[in-house]
Design an enzyme around this catalytic site. Structure first.
Site, PDB file in Angstrom:
ATOM      1  CE1 TYR A   1      10.560  -8.738  20.615  1.00  0.00           C
ATOM      2  CE2 TYR A   1       9.928  -7.136  22.268  1.00  0.00           C
ATOM      3  CZ  TYR A   1       9.823  -7.634  20.989  1.00  0.00           C
ATOM      4  OH  TYR A   1       8.985  -7.031  20.083  1.00  0.00           O
TER       5      TYR A   1
ATOM      6  CE  LYS B   1       6.851  -7.065  17.521  1.00  0.00           C
ATOM      7  NZ  LYS B   1       6.663  -5.703  18.080  1.00  0.00           N
TER       8      LYS B   1
END
Lengths: 312, 312, 312, 312, 312
Positions: C178, C209
């Site tokens: 992220y 992810k």
């Protein structure tokens, strides 16, 4: 002329018995059997980047790093101090030089006004021992401590551990100690230089390289140096040569450092390597004549001027 | 055309005797038996994120990372430099490429105005040695140092230790050295570039990748580079290719870097991989023609234009 | 319906030969022989503390951590991702679940405005290997990197080393990446998401992810995701499920992520476990129907609504 | 009266098979075969310096540290928790006490306004295992985490690794978790306490010591505690005793924590050791009567008042 | 006159059985079979640099570090405490002195207003054990903790681990604990001194050196010291001697510290070594007469004045 025997070497108690003879060998090689140290400082390519090697007032030959090794080979020195990598690149062609591996280094880009100085250890001792094992003529280590820096603690810890390990492996250790940082108002105050000398002793160094104390109303630099030399106890004190100076003045100062200031050697870089090979070689001989053979200044100057030769 | 034999390889003293032949093998593979290095830089997916791989002026094929390996295989290069993970994913399908593992990387998200740059080592050397043991054709390591950063000390220490370990295991090492940080006003000042070159030598690198110095009133970039190349001593200096440029200008600059600036190679990424596979392959050949075979600019340009082929 | 054989698994070169079969086993278990990943994210008890497990709109059963394992057992998932300690407490009663150990975690108490995010590695890999040795069905590791954080360097280094070690031991690795920190203005900008995907490849992850890119004037989220999926190369990209959403919308987005965006799976937590056991189980089946069996949205919705069952 | 057998102990999967029986032994010793924990907290000599041991309202006998061990021996407790050094000094004379080594500690001199709290691990686990090997009756470890501190990451990492190692060696682990730091506005908010409980589970602790949540308009402290106890899952939750309070109120709160709040024990220090030996001993018995034997408050109060005795 | 037998030595439980006799030997050597400690502090060459060794009011002989060892040999002391390096340089010539290796040190250049104090560990314990193995008469270790410093955590962790390791190797440990830092308003507040004493116990030290508490309206320094001595429990408390004072006043204070304050020894440096060898030797005897033989002040003063001799 100073000269010591194997028995006269004061072997510290952290030299393990199995390497006692190695330590004595290294100590005598580094001091050319005199107990005095003539250290040729070749670590400035990192410390000062290329500023000491190229530019006005510097002989063009100095820009080629091999210049340093040529001086080391043809001149008279005790040890050539440089970073491990530098030594690794040239040592195979200069097997006779006594090498002292400078374990830490920094550049001069970040100034103290921005951040206090810290000079990091560049590799483990194992890397040095492996090179010695592979045949490189390494007699000892060097490490710089900026006393009074906010990072003093890291450097004290790295130096303390390195000295213990170096002695346990029969190597000698030279500490460069410079008070520097926002907390240090006057880097060359006599009391600070004496303090640096004592700190080196507490860490167990064989030699400590300090800047000459400044002249004060109470004492000349050499007189103050005598206090520092005594404070260093069994750690030998040697003075940094500083920036390039007139040869006569340089040799004169060196003489006083030894004969008034109790120094047991010198550590000189720029004053030597900024000159042409031939002149640099003569200067190493003149310096060594004073440091290792108790020459008078004029006799040493004659060596520098090529009017006499000096060899050990 | 430059060409060296095994005997001519200057093996540094930190290459342990038992891996001496491995080091020579790797040095000759990386330099294609020339002593010159053509490094294809493929580490920017981390350094510049996807900005160098997708967008205006970039061939769409560049967005697929396999593009890099296809160029490496079909073109003529010395080594393909990339992160360990990237290499691990594609190496099984490209066994002929000489890989150089880029040991550290950072992204470009945090700018110098916010924090000085630090590029962390991404894994131990053991991970690289294991891959080599498992059959990947790894010839060396790369590491980036931002000289003048407040984190310079950490990078100097990581690089210094890595070089010692890499040589002890027969691998060559290329340092990327860029002066950068709040303390660095002019990243391409000639004296700084020469300083970076000398620092690489002190650390013991085999090659150092620097940015070309800027043109000044006193000297062209290539003339200043000649000072830096000499200051690097036995460490070979190679120039970064920089952002995408016109092929002729690019090859012309490269020619000058080698023949005026004394560079012994080049390190090029974006200029190559932003093009289509076919064009990129031709550019690697043109670059290699100059770097590895001393082609004139026009002859190399003919290779780039597909009017002539180049192979080793 | 996607399905891969042992031979089709692209084993990276850092998987040592002696654990090659183990890696293939783990890869096929995690992807249920499809090459696609359905990851049930159960690490939020640390990341979001109890906020995702108790309160308005959350089924009361979610406050008991065993709820997660019951879903994992009765539903259809690829792996259940959670911290080592959580898994250690329940694994003996849920031996069939494929576990992915989330190696690092932080809480959400310190916000980015106070300090950039850093999620520390909670223990050595040895602790995971010991549990596997003792019989726990662990197929891989997970690690979160906040790209653009001032602590990015620490996370890159921890992740880089973990991936090397995990592969050397036959485990697969999923990176959560992220972009976040004071330097990151727009966490879901398409170019940043593509950059994160490429960074994961450079580190050597098996899967990454990421958050779905935001919709822009130029491209839908799924279209931008396609760029990122390609930029990830041989690292599979999976999308985070995000906060609780309407099931139909959720499944529809997932379908697009896979069929437009090139994603090869999903990573969903809150959307599943905030529901009652029975409803959560049905949702895992609907998600897996799309992810692992290429169901159309309406068919998957029928599974969610209990009008059809789904099993592998 | 709660009582569990060896088979009922939920042994986590990170307890290696060869120490499974040791773990069960330690768990049953610490909980006196009940699954409930009566922890006598004796770590405040570091945490609060001498403020909890000398001064107004404190029995003079509390200034002698041996007071703690005398209470531990004559009273009824599960474990005596203290720093390794403290235990090492007195353990030889108190061989019957079950010791829990508090692995980290800080003083209260630096306040949160100056710096967020960090409590450092005081030594490696090896030091504890060696003492156990030498015969000290050590059943487990304790570690404090300040969740929400800017140093949370270091404590999470130390705790995470310690729990893995402790279980691998058959020791139980109690975490003290207190949300604290500039980011934490309300340390006793019910949701935060529940979050702390869940975090302990994620780390794999056997027990977690938390402060009782504050009373709110929606729920009493004990009612909120019930949420936290459930959120802790298979990690047992115990409440801190807090500063010295009236015995009846204290016992009454404890009763509610267990019977309303689902706590499975208590952790009490100051309330016990600030009293005279005789009174402190009676209080440990009263506390244990509630915690370990499900006494009603009045019956426990009779024990405290010396009107009844309690033994296991 | 205090005297203890081998059986009376309270051996802590972290002294491993195989070194139990070594520990008892060291304890009895250090305390000259009395259980009381006369520590001659020779670590100030680093802590105060040369300021304690040269200047007005200091005997000139003090500038030579060998002065310290001469006093240690000719006087009556329990242990001579100094840094490892200092001891290594002189120990071979002073084999009878009991040495205590001061493991950490800092200089006084950076003041608390600039940064809170941290005194780094200078080397691993292994370096000390090797010296002992090589024949140096080392009986124990020393370590300084600045309680309340922002770096308290590092010092607590280093000290905690060192004590565990030292005891495991049969060495005794003395902690110097000084509350200091921006958080500490009053370094000599009685409650703080008592807190420091208790912290030393928690870490497991054999002795703790503290500054004498200040006089307050409620209690004299010696009365407050009695509270601290009790709070130290089985850790012996000794008082720092402070700056140079009149001998009578100094001896009188020492007497009170022991007979009112419950101290079990003293730690004195400057008061001794700033004097000439002969006077310093007499002072060590006078101090030892009080500390080790329960002399009255006047009788000890006679020893200092050369009117009587003292030997053990």
């Amino acid at each position: 002329m100073p000269s010591i025997t194997r028995d006269q070497v004061k072997v510290p108690a952290d030299v393990m018995p199995e390497v006692r003879e190695t330590y004595i060998d290294n100590y005598l090689k580094a001091t050319r059997n005199t107990g005095r140290l003539m250290l040729f400082a070749c670590d400035q390519k990192m410390e000062h980047l290329n500023g000491d090697f190229y530019g006005e007032g510097i002989d063009p030959s100095d820009n080629d790093p091999e210049h340093l090794f040529q001086i080391g080979q043809e001149g008279v020195i005790g040890v050539l101090a440089g970073q491990r990598g530098l030594i690794a690149r040239y040592a195979p062609d200069y097997p006779e030089i006594n090498f002292l591996v400078k374990m830490n280094s920094k550049t001069n880009l970040v100034k103290t006004a921005q951040d206090d100085p810290y000079s990091p250890q560049l590799h483990d001792l194992e890397a040095v021992l492996a090179m010695r094992e592979a045949g490189v003529n390494i007699v000892g280590l060097g490490y710089t401590i900026y006393l009074g820096s906010e990072y003093e603690s890291t450097m004290l810890a790295e130096a303390g551990e390195l000295i213990a390990q170096a002695h346990a492996n029969g190597l000698i250790v030279v500490l460069w100690i410079y008070p520097r940082g926002k907390a240090v108002a006057d880097e060359k105050a006599p009391a600070l230089i004496a303090g640096a000398a004592g700190a080196a002793l507490c860490l167990g160094a064989d030699f400590v390289k300090v800047n000459p104390p400044k002249d004060t109303e109470e004492a000349t630099s050499a007189q103050s140096l005598a206090i520092a030399s005594q404070a260093a106890g069994r750690t030998g004190l040697v003075c940094a040569g500083g920036s390039k100076a007139d040869a006569k003045e340089f040799l004169s100062n060196l003489y006083d450092q030894i004969h008034v200031g109790g120094a047991c050697g010198n550590a000189t870089g720029r004053n030597i390597h900024m000159r042409s090979l031939e002149e640099a070689v003569r200067l190493t001989k003149a310096i060594s004549a004073i440091t290792l053979a108790d020459y008078e200044v004029d006799d040493a100057l004659a060596v520098y001027n090529g009017e006499a030769d000096f060899a050990l």
